[in-house]
Design a protein around this motif. Structure first.
Motif, PDB file in Angstrom:
ATOM      1  N   UNK A   9       0.834  -1.203   0.000  1.00 34.12           N
ATOM      2  CA  UNK A   9       0.000   0.000   0.000  1.00 34.12           C
ATOM      3  C   UNK A   9       0.871   1.255   0.000  1.00 34.12           C
ATOM      4  N   UNK A  10       1.707   1.348  -1.026  1.00 36.37           N
ATOM      5  CA  UNK A  10       2.501   2.558  -1.222  1.00 36.37           C
ATOM      6  C   UNK A  10       1.588   3.688  -1.701  1.00 36.37           C
ATOM      7  N   UNK A  11       1.877   4.928  -1.299  1.00 35.48           N
ATOM      8  CA  UNK A  11       1.108   6.040  -1.848  1.00 35.48           C
ATOM      9  C   UNK A  11       1.465   6.251  -3.317  1.00 35.48           C
ATOM     10  N   UNK A  17      -5.875   1.166  -5.609  1.00 35.63           N
ATOM     11  CA  UNK A  17      -7.274   0.929  -5.973  1.00 35.63           C
ATOM     12  C   UNK A  17      -7.393   0.655  -7.470  1.00 35.63           C
ATOM     13  N   UNK A  18      -6.712   1.444  -8.276  1.00 33.22           N
ATOM     14  CA  UNK A  18      -6.785   1.263  -9.729  1.00 33.22           C
ATOM     15  C   UNK A  18      -6.261  -0.101 -10.164  1.00 33.22           C
ATOM     16  N   UNK A  43      -3.818  -0.319   5.362  1.00 23.85           N
ATOM     17  CA  UNK A  43      -4.553  -1.072   4.347  1.00 23.85           C
ATOM     18  C   UNK A  43      -6.063  -1.066   4.523  1.00 23.85           C
ATOM     19  N   UNK A  44      -6.541  -1.080   5.762  1.00 28.20           N
ATOM     20  CA  UNK A  44      -7.984  -1.197   5.944  1.00 28.20           C
ATOM     21  C   UNK A  44      -8.736   0.032   5.453  1.00 28.20           C
ATOM     22  N   UNK A  45      -8.100   1.181   5.505  1.00 29.22           N
ATOM     23  CA  UNK A  45      -8.705   2.375   4.918  1.00 29.22           C
ATOM     24  C   UNK A  45      -8.824   2.189   3.404  1.00 29.22           C
ATOM     25  N   UNK A  49     -12.104   1.625   0.058  1.00 29.14           N
ATOM     26  CA  UNK A  49     -12.184   2.233  -1.268  1.00 29.14           C
ATOM     27  C   UNK A  49     -12.163   1.150  -2.366  1.00 29.14           C
ATOM     28  N   UNK A  50     -11.331   0.132  -2.181  1.00 19.66           N
ATOM     29  CA  UNK A  50     -11.298  -0.955  -3.164  1.00 19.66           C
ATOM     30  C   UNK A  50     -12.675  -1.619  -3.264  1.00 19.66           C
ATOM     31  N   UNK A  51     -13.258  -1.924  -2.124  1.00 23.60           N
ATOM     32  CA  UNK A  51     -14.562  -2.583  -2.115  1.00 23.60           C
ATOM     33  C   UNK A  51     -15.633  -1.706  -2.745  1.00 23.60           C
ATOM     34  N   UNK A  52     -15.536  -0.412  -2.518  1.00 24.84           N
ATOM     35  CA  UNK A  52     -16.508   0.509  -3.091  1.00 24.84           C
ATOM     36  C   UNK A  52     -16.430   0.530  -4.614  1.00 24.84           C
TER      37      UNK A  52
END
Length: 332
Positions: A9-11, A17-18, A43-45, A49-52
């Protein structure tokens, strides 16, 4: 066989997400990330967004641990995501390597891991659990479902995975070692009175599709160093020639000299110069599509239910696309 994508989960988080959206479009069923609070973003944040922005992808950490978040917090976090998005999470868990050591703490004991697996699953699925002598239940959970998959290498950890976990995560793709470890997990499950076939098997390793093997090896050599870090713990605990850990897993770390977590899981990691080409080739999937398919078919025949692609290299999109076009349709 199912397929997963594993990312750090690097910025920026939008890039993670993409890539996960791209993976779903390509036929991947699982989206995993590393979980180490200091080294990468939370990651949980990002899962929310991934799930959305996906419809079917199942997300989770590869792997979390029982200490950086307490079990009840972990359970509540998963239960919240499941309530929002419909039971599309999986909890990968282990003793904690980078997350604990970067913070100056030792990995968790297997005893604490055993207890945490039970507590996290029970609470996230709406059942009462004993947490340090206190009976807890999350009152708002309805129809929760949380599979808990455990990462392991050593004999005691493999036994625990067979006794308690819904799935076993093996972070290397060598068929010989995969067969050896699956046997230990399933034997332990049978001895515990469980159905051995009910324990799902996930092999996770870097995959790099292309004809330039020298370049692919350099992009994935970090993985041998990461695995070697775990193997060093096993050698310290059991001894190099104990017979409890296969020599095929331990022999290559003799030239290992420490490990720098600031380069953990990254191409060009200077702590991995001891990793020979042979280990990179055995632990990872490299080369043209045909070579990937041959290895994946072998792993599937050994009982592997999911192959999770570590995409920590310079060809993330190309690898996702190649798997989506050539490998997932042929092997799913």
């Amino acid at each position: 066989m199912d397929f997963g994508l594993v990312l750090q989960t690097d910025p920026p988080a939008t890039a993670v997400v993409d890539l996960m959206r791209r993976a779903e479009r390509s036929g991947f069923r699982y989206g995993w990330t590393f979980d180490s609070a200091v080294l990468w973003q939370e990651p949980f944040v990002i899962y929310s967004r991934i799930l959305e922005h996906t419809e079917r992808l199942v997300v989770g950490p590869m792997v979390t641990n029982p200490s950086t978040r307490t079990p009840e917090v972990t359970a509540s976090t998963f239960a919240t995501l499941n309530d929002m998005y419909g039971n599309r999470t999986v909890c990968g868990i282990g003793r904690g390597d980078s997350a604990m050591r970067v913070a100056g703490r030792k990995p968790n004991t297997l005893a604490s891991l055993r207890e945490s697996i039970r507590v996290i699953r029970d609470l996230a699925e709406g059942r009462e659990a004993d947490v340090g002598g206190t009976a807890l239940k999350i009152p708002w959970v309805r129809d929760g479902r949380l599979p808990v998959w455990m990462a392991a290498y050593g004999p005691k950890a493999l036994a625990l995975a067979g006794q308690e976990a819904d799935g076993f995560i093996l972070q290397l793709a060598d068929p010989f070692l995969t067969e050896w470890m699956i046997k230990h997990v399933r034997d332990a499950a049978a001895e515990a009175g469980r159905d051995p076939a009910a324990v799902r098997i996930c092999v996770a390793a870097p995959a790099y599709v292309g004809d330039d093997l020298a370049h692919a090896r350099e992009q994935c050599r970090w993985f041998g160093g990461m695995v070697g870090n775990h193997v060093a713990d096993l050698v310290e605990r059991y001894g190099e020639h104990s017979g409890l850990v296969p020599e095929a897993l331990t022999a290559y770390i003799k030239q290992r000299h420490g490990y720098d977590y600031s380069h953990h899981g990254r191409a060009g990691n200077p702590s991995t110069d001891f990793v020979p080409d042979e280990i990179v080739d055995r632990f990872c999937l490299l080369g043209p599509v045909a070579a990937h398919r041959e290895r994946l078919e072998h792993l599937r025949d050994l009982g592997v239910d999911q192959f999770a692609v570590y995409a920590m290299h310079d060809a993330k999109e190309a690898t996702i696309d190649a798997y989506g076009e050539h490998l997932i349709p042929a092997l799913s």
